[in-house]
Motif scaffolding. Structure first.
Motif, PDB file in Angstrom:
ATOM      1  N   GLY A  37      49.688  44.401  50.797  1.00 35.96           N
ATOM      2  CA  GLY A  37      48.924  44.859  49.643  1.00 35.96           C
ATOM      3  C   GLY A  37      49.733  44.717  48.374  1.00 35.96           C
ATOM      4  N   PHE A  38      49.053  44.468  47.259  1.00 39.66           N
ATOM      5  CA  PHE A  38      49.716  44.311  45.972  1.00 39.66           C
ATOM      6  C   PHE A  38      49.540  45.571  45.145  1.00 39.66           C
ATOM      7  CE2 PHE A  38      48.473  40.024  47.365  1.00 39.66           C
ATOM      8  CZ  PHE A  38      49.737  39.480  47.482  1.00 39.66           C
ATOM      9  N   TYR A  39      50.664  46.047  44.579  1.00 41.85           N
ATOM     10  CA  TYR A  39      50.676  47.326  43.871  1.00 41.85           C
ATOM     11  C   TYR A  39      51.519  47.237  42.609  1.00 41.85           C
ATOM     12  CZ  TYR A  39      48.599  49.360  48.012  1.00 41.85           C
ATOM     13  OH  TYR A  39      47.738  49.650  49.038  1.00 41.85           O
ATOM     14  N   VAL A  40      51.297  48.216  41.722  1.00 41.79           N
ATOM     15  CA  VAL A  40      52.175  48.434  40.574  1.00 41.79           C
ATOM     16  C   VAL A  40      52.975  49.701  40.844  1.00 41.79           C
ATOM     17  CG1 VAL A  40      50.792  47.165  38.892  1.00 41.79           C
ATOM     18  CG2 VAL A  40      50.300  49.568  39.307  1.00 41.79           C
ATOM     19  N   ASP A  41      53.848  50.065  39.940  1.00 43.94           N
ATOM     20  CA  ASP A  41      54.829  51.138  40.141  1.00 43.94           C
ATOM     21  C   ASP A  41      54.297  52.418  40.771  1.00 43.94           C
ATOM     22  OD1 ASP A  41      56.813  49.550  39.098  1.00 43.94           O
ATOM     23  OD2 ASP A  41      56.507  50.281  37.055  1.00 43.94           O
ATOM     24  N   ASP A  42      53.171  52.889  40.356  1.00 42.47           N
ATOM     25  CA  ASP A  42      52.684  54.197  40.793  1.00 42.47           C
ATOM     26  C   ASP A  42      51.740  54.120  41.995  1.00 42.47           C
ATOM     27  OD1 ASP A  42      50.738  52.920  39.379  1.00 42.47           O
ATOM     28  OD2 ASP A  42      50.356  54.544  37.980  1.00 42.47           O
ATOM     29  N   ASP A  43      51.962  53.166  42.867  1.00 48.45           N
ATOM     30  CA  ASP A  43      51.148  52.968  44.078  1.00 48.45           C
ATOM     31  C   ASP A  43      49.667  52.735  43.778  1.00 48.45           C
ATOM     32  OD1 ASP A  43      53.306  53.024  45.734  1.00 48.45           O
ATOM     33  OD2 ASP A  43      52.933  55.019  46.552  1.00 48.45           O
ATOM     34  N   PRO A  45      46.746  50.100  43.545  1.00 45.38           N
ATOM     35  CA  PRO A  45      46.456  48.723  43.956  1.00 45.38           C
ATOM     36  C   PRO A  45      46.096  47.879  42.735  1.00 45.38           C
ATOM     37  CG  PRO A  45      45.067  50.291  45.139  1.00 45.38           C
ATOM     38  CD  PRO A  45      45.814  51.059  44.109  1.00 45.38           C
ATOM     39  N   VAL A  46      46.481  46.614  42.800  1.00 42.75           N
ATOM     40  CA  VAL A  46      46.217  45.705  41.698  1.00 42.75           C
ATOM     41  C   VAL A  46      45.822  44.354  42.271  1.00 42.75           C
ATOM     42  CG1 VAL A  46      48.622  44.953  41.490  1.00 42.75           C
ATOM     43  CG2 VAL A  46      47.151  44.839  39.497  1.00 42.75           C
ATOM     44  N   SER A  47      44.969  43.643  41.547  1.00 39.04           N
ATOM     45  CA  SER A  47      44.593  42.284  41.927  1.00 39.04           C
ATOM     46  C   SER A  47      45.505  41.301  41.219  1.00 39.04           C
ATOM     47  CB  SER A  47      43.144  41.994  41.548  1.00 39.04           C
ATOM     48  OG  SER A  47      42.274  42.827  42.271  1.00 39.04           O
ATOM     49  N   LEU A  48      45.846  40.232  41.898  1.00 34.99           N
ATOM     50  CA  LEU A  48      46.701  39.206  41.302  1.00 34.99           C
ATOM     51  C   LEU A  48      45.954  38.417  40.236  1.00 34.99           C
ATOM     52  CD1 LEU A  48      48.512  37.704  44.412  1.00 34.99           C
ATOM     53  CD2 LEU A  48      49.513  39.094  42.612  1.00 34.99           C
ATOM     54  N   ASN A  49      46.649  38.101  39.163  1.00 35.46           N
ATOM     55  CA  ASN A  49      46.111  37.212  38.140  1.00 35.46           C
ATOM     56  C   ASN A  49      46.608  35.812  38.465  1.00 35.46           C
ATOM     57  OD1 ASN A  49      44.830  39.229  36.665  1.00 35.46           O
ATOM     58  ND2 ASN A  49      46.720  39.744  35.596  1.00 35.46           N
ATOM     59  N   GLY A  50      45.734  34.971  38.914  1.00 36.96           N
ATOM     60  CA  GLY A  50      46.111  33.616  39.283  1.00 36.96           C
ATOM     61  C   GLY A  50      45.721  33.310  40.716  1.00 36.96           C
ATOM     62  N   HIS A  51      46.176  32.172  41.195  1.00 34.17           N
ATOM     63  CA  HIS A  51      45.868  31.707  42.545  1.00 34.17           C
ATOM     64  C   HIS A  51      47.121  31.823  43.400  1.00 34.17           C
ATOM     65  CE1 HIS A  51      42.029  30.156  41.195  1.00 34.17           C
ATOM     66  NE2 HIS A  51      42.649  29.572  40.181  1.00 34.17           N
ATOM     67  N   LEU A  52      46.995  32.507  44.540  1.00 39.51           N
ATOM     68  CA  LEU A  52      48.129  32.721  45.428  1.00 39.51           C
ATOM     69  C   LEU A  52      48.040  31.805  46.639  1.00 39.51           C
ATOM     70  CD1 LEU A  52      50.668  34.426  46.151  1.00 39.51           C
ATOM     71  CD2 LEU A  52      49.120  35.899  47.454  1.00 39.51           C
ATOM     72  N   SER A  53      49.144  31.112  46.913  1.00 43.09           N
ATOM     73  CA  SER A  53      49.287  30.347  48.150  1.00 43.09           C
ATOM     74  C   SER A  53      50.506  30.886  48.875  1.00 43.09           C
ATOM     75  CB  SER A  53      49.476  28.855  47.855  1.00 43.09           C
ATOM     76  OG  SER A  53      48.338  28.321  47.216  1.00 43.09           O
ATOM     77  N   VAL A  54      50.453  30.878  50.191  1.00 44.72           N
ATOM     78  CA  VAL A  54      51.588  31.330  51.001  1.00 44.72           C
ATOM     79  C   VAL A  54      51.836  30.278  52.069  1.00 44.72           C
ATOM     80  CG1 VAL A  54      52.523  33.135  52.502  1.00 44.72           C
ATOM     81  CG2 VAL A  54      50.986  33.753  50.627  1.00 44.72           C
ATOM     82  N   ASN A  55      53.090  29.827  52.166  1.00 44.86           N
ATOM     83  CA  ASN A  55      53.445  28.917  53.249  1.00 44.86           C
ATOM     84  C   ASN A  55      54.725  29.405  53.901  1.00 44.86           C
ATOM     85  OD1 ASN A  55      55.746  27.693  51.933  1.00 44.86           O
ATOM     86  ND2 ASN A  55      54.328  26.487  50.732  1.00 44.86           N
ATOM     87  N   ASN A  68      45.773  29.479  51.020  1.00 45.95           N
ATOM     88  CA  ASN A  68      45.712  28.414  50.025  1.00 45.95           C
ATOM     89  C   ASN A  68      44.866  28.833  48.822  1.00 45.95           C
ATOM     90  OD1 ASN A  68      46.184  25.903  48.869  1.00 45.95           O
ATOM     91  ND2 ASN A  68      44.459  24.937  49.916  1.00 45.95           N
ATOM     92  N   LYS A  69      45.523  29.086  47.710  1.00 39.81           N
ATOM     93  CA  LYS A  69      44.904  29.348  46.413  1.00 39.81           C
ATOM     94  C   LYS A  69      43.880  30.477  46.456  1.00 39.81           C
ATOM     95  CE  LYS A  69      46.036  24.948  44.421  1.00 39.81           C
ATOM     96  NZ  LYS A  69      45.661  23.889  43.521  1.00 39.81           N
ATOM     97  N   GLU A  70      44.272  31.600  47.007  1.00 39.95           N
ATOM     98  CA  GLU A  70      43.441  32.809  47.005  1.00 39.95           C
ATOM     99  C   GLU A  70      43.407  33.358  45.582  1.00 39.95           C
ATOM    100  OE1 GLU A  70      41.108  35.863  48.603  1.00 39.95           O
ATOM    101  OE2 GLU A  70      41.865  34.111  49.660  1.00 39.95           O
ATOM    102  N   SER A  71      42.229  33.653  45.097  1.00 38.28           N
ATOM    103  CA  SER A  71      42.070  34.100  43.718  1.00 38.28           C
ATOM    104  C   SER A  71      41.762  35.590  43.677  1.00 38.28           C
ATOM    105  CB  SER A  71      40.936  33.319  43.059  1.00 38.28           C
ATOM    106  OG  SER A  71      40.739  33.743  41.749  1.00 38.28           O
ATOM    107  N   GLY A  72      42.455  36.327  42.792  1.00 39.45           N
ATOM    108  CA  GLY A  72      42.175  37.747  42.590  1.00 39.45           C
ATOM    109  C   GLY A  72      42.450  38.628  43.788  1.00 39.45           C
ATOM    110  N   ALA A  73      43.384  38.268  44.630  1.00 47.08           N
ATOM    111  CA  ALA A  73      43.660  39.031  45.851  1.00 47.08           C
ATOM    112  C   ALA A  73      44.298  40.378  45.525  1.00 47.08           C
ATOM    113  CB  ALA A  73      44.586  38.234  46.765  1.00 47.08           C
TER     114      ALA A  73
END
Length: 163
Positions: A37-43, A45-55, A68-73
């Motif tokens: 899960g993606f978070y900011v300092d105070d726990d 949850p936040v959505s990513l700005n951009g496209h995320l790929s993981v390899n 591959n290029k997940e948007s707003g995860a």
């Protein structure tokens, strides 16, 4: 007529009971995924700005794309290896202007064989022991739930993003 119908019903019930005894309760999905899960300092949850790929780099030196290029995860589920004691995940975040920022998340774990029956085959469950990361767009990573099994309701790792 009622006797014939009664015999037919008893026969049907008997067949159904015998069939239910021989059925298997193998899980529909035998793959084990860790949830990040993606978070900011105070726990929060936040959505990513951009496209995320993981390899991930395989033992033979080639890369395998897991996402591959997940948007707003706001969270992602990734499979875990069952041979390596450490999974090194390459997170590539492509921003709107085309800039790509890369971080590596290392997940140390145990690989525990889980066996239900011969018909179902073996799975590997995992216990997360340590996580670390580089710090380009990720600030830090923390294990929140260390048991990775077929339970998809748990969020295993919190990824804290830089502002």
């Amino acid at each position: 007529m009622i006797t014939v119908l009664r015999k037919l019903i008893y026969t049907f019930i008997t067949v159904m009971l015998l069939a239910s005894c021989s059925s298997l309760d193998c899980p529909m999905n035998s793959h084990v995924y860790a949830t990040y899960g993606f978070y900011v300092d105070d726990d929060m949850p936040v959505s990513l700005n951009g496209h995320l790929s993981v390899n991930v780099s395989r033992m033979d030196g080639n890369d395998t794309t897991l996402l591959n290029k997940e948007s707003g995860a706001h969270s992602i589920r990734l499979p875990m290896s069952f041979q390596n004691p450490v999974d090194k995940l390459n997170f590539l975040l492509e921003l709107e202007d085309g800039t790509v920022i890369t971080d590596v998340v290392s997940v140390e774990k145990t690989n525990d064989p889980h066996f239900e029956s011969v018909e179902c085959g073996a799975n590997y469950f995992h216990t997360l022991t340590k996580v670390s990361c580089t710090n380009n767009f990720i600030d830090s990573v923390v294990i929140k739930y260390n048991k990775v099994n077929l339970d998809a309701t748990k969020e295993h790792v919190y990824i804290y993003l830089k502002h």
